[in-house]
Design an enzyme around this catalytic site. Structure first.
Site, short mmCIF file in Angstrom:
data_model
loop_
_atom_site.label_atom_id
_atom_site.label_comp_id
_atom_site.label_asym_id
_atom_site.label_seq_id
_atom_site.Cartn_x
_atom_site.Cartn_y
_atom_site.Cartn_z
N CYS A 74 73.79 -16.72 0.84
CA CYS A 74 72.43 -17.28 0.74
C CYS A 74 71.58 -16.42 -0.20
O CYS A 74 71.37 -15.23 0.06
CB CYS A 74 71.81 -17.32 2.13
SG CYS A 74 70.08 -17.80 2.15
N CYS A 77 68.48 -14.90 1.51
CA CYS A 77 68.86 -13.81 2.41
C CYS A 77 69.12 -12.53 1.63
O CYS A 77 68.78 -11.42 2.08
CB CYS A 77 70.10 -14.20 3.21
SG CYS A 77 69.89 -15.68 4.23
#
Length: 331
Positions: A74, A77
């Site tokens: 991600c 993230c």
């Protein structure tokens, strides 16, 4: 200067290892070298982010936590990874525990917390969970805890709480999906089976499992609730007996009512007959009285006529006609 000090310390550690190897043997030297490698450089900071999984996730039910759900692939993230590490370094000052969960490794936890977007951050205080939706900067994260901004956020509903029965079931479903994904990867990657063949295998397995579960449910339902035909056969005699008793109970008042109706009819018939006889007797008496009166009047007229003097033959004939008429009327 710092590089020279670091090199000197490494040299001293290596020399100590050789010395111990010469005195105590190679096992002691290996222990010293491993401890020196774990210590690392003095400038390196150890991560204070606690990694949670399916075995220790219940730790968040006690105390105050900030928990991040992330995935290694991600991009968002990856952007807050350093910020999250810095936030964890301040955890002691903030009196909070900072944790993280890799959803690719823990699908059950992602289902338990119903994670649908990444990254997802939750604040937990003694088992009460709130979704953090603010900015992901270090200052905002610290202010959220220090200023107790989480008190103004509505907690997660009870049925959506990670410790509820509903979310236990959701965690099981996510575990099942992860297990199916692993089998699919094994079939297509390790065994080299085509993707569509793998899908066909899963479809066939789903149908067989569904048939098996349906058979079990049918057997259980037959045991708990027997079929109507069997129950009807068992209770047919009882139903017939019950109907006979009910019919007898219904016939008794009907017979009594019929008897009372017959008695009433007989009584009315007797009354009608007596009334008829009385009426006939009264009519006969009336007719006899009329006849007697007619005779008396006829006799009186005859007497009157006989008392009158005879004038001429025409008068006599008229008198005779009147007498004959009176006689006819008297009869």
């Amino acid at each position: 200067m710092a590089a020279g000090c670091r090199g000197g310390r490494r040299f001293l550690c290596a020399a100590a290892a050789l010395l111990l190897a010469a005195v105590l043997g190679p096992a002691a030297a290996a222990a010293v070298s491993s401890s020196s490698s774990r210590a690392g450089s003095p400038g390196e900071l150890r991560s204070r982010v606690q990694v949670l999984g399916g075995s220790n996730w219940s730790l968040v039910l006690q105390g105050q936590w900030m928990l991040e759900f992330y995935a290694p692939w991600c991009p968002a993230c990856q952007q807050i990874e350093l910020t999250w590490e810095s936030f964890a370094q301040e955890s002691e000052r903030l009196d909070i525990t900072v944790g993280k969960v890799d959803v690719t490794q823990e699908p059950g936890l992602s289902g338990r917390f119903f994670v649908t977007t990444l990254p997802t951050i939750y604040h937990a205080n003694d088992g009460v969970f709130r979704r953090y939706r603010g900015s992901r900067t270090l200052e905002d994260l610290q202010g959220y805890v220090l200023e107790r901004k989480w008190e103004a956020v509505e907690p997660v509903a009870g049925w959506k709480s990670p410790s509820s029965i509903v979310m236990h079931g959701m965690a099981g479903l996510f575990h099942l999906s992860g297990w199916i994904r692993q089998i699919h990867s094994y079939l297509t990657g390790t065994l080299g089976i085509h993707v569509w063949i793998s899908y066909a295998i899963f479809i066939l397995a789903t149908l067989l499992i569904g048939l098996f579960l349906g058979l079990i449910l049918v057997l259980i339902s037959d045991c708990l609730c027997p079929s109507k035909s069997t129950s009807r056969a068992e209770t047919s005699e009882e139903a017939i007996t019950k109907d006979n008793v009910e019919n007898a109970a219904l016939e008794e008042p009907e017979e009594a009512a019929e008897l009372s109706a017959d008695d009433a009819e007989e009584t009315t018939d007797i009354k009608d007959l007596s009334d008829g006889e009385d009426a006939a007797n009264s009519s006969a008496d009336d007719s006899e009285e009329d006849l007697a009166l007619g005779k008396e009047s006829g006799e009186e007229e005859m007497e009157d006529l006989s008392e009158q003097p005879l004038a001429d033959p025409e008068t006599e004939s008229s008198v005779r006609q009147r007498k004959s008429q009176v006689a006819d009327n008297g009869l």
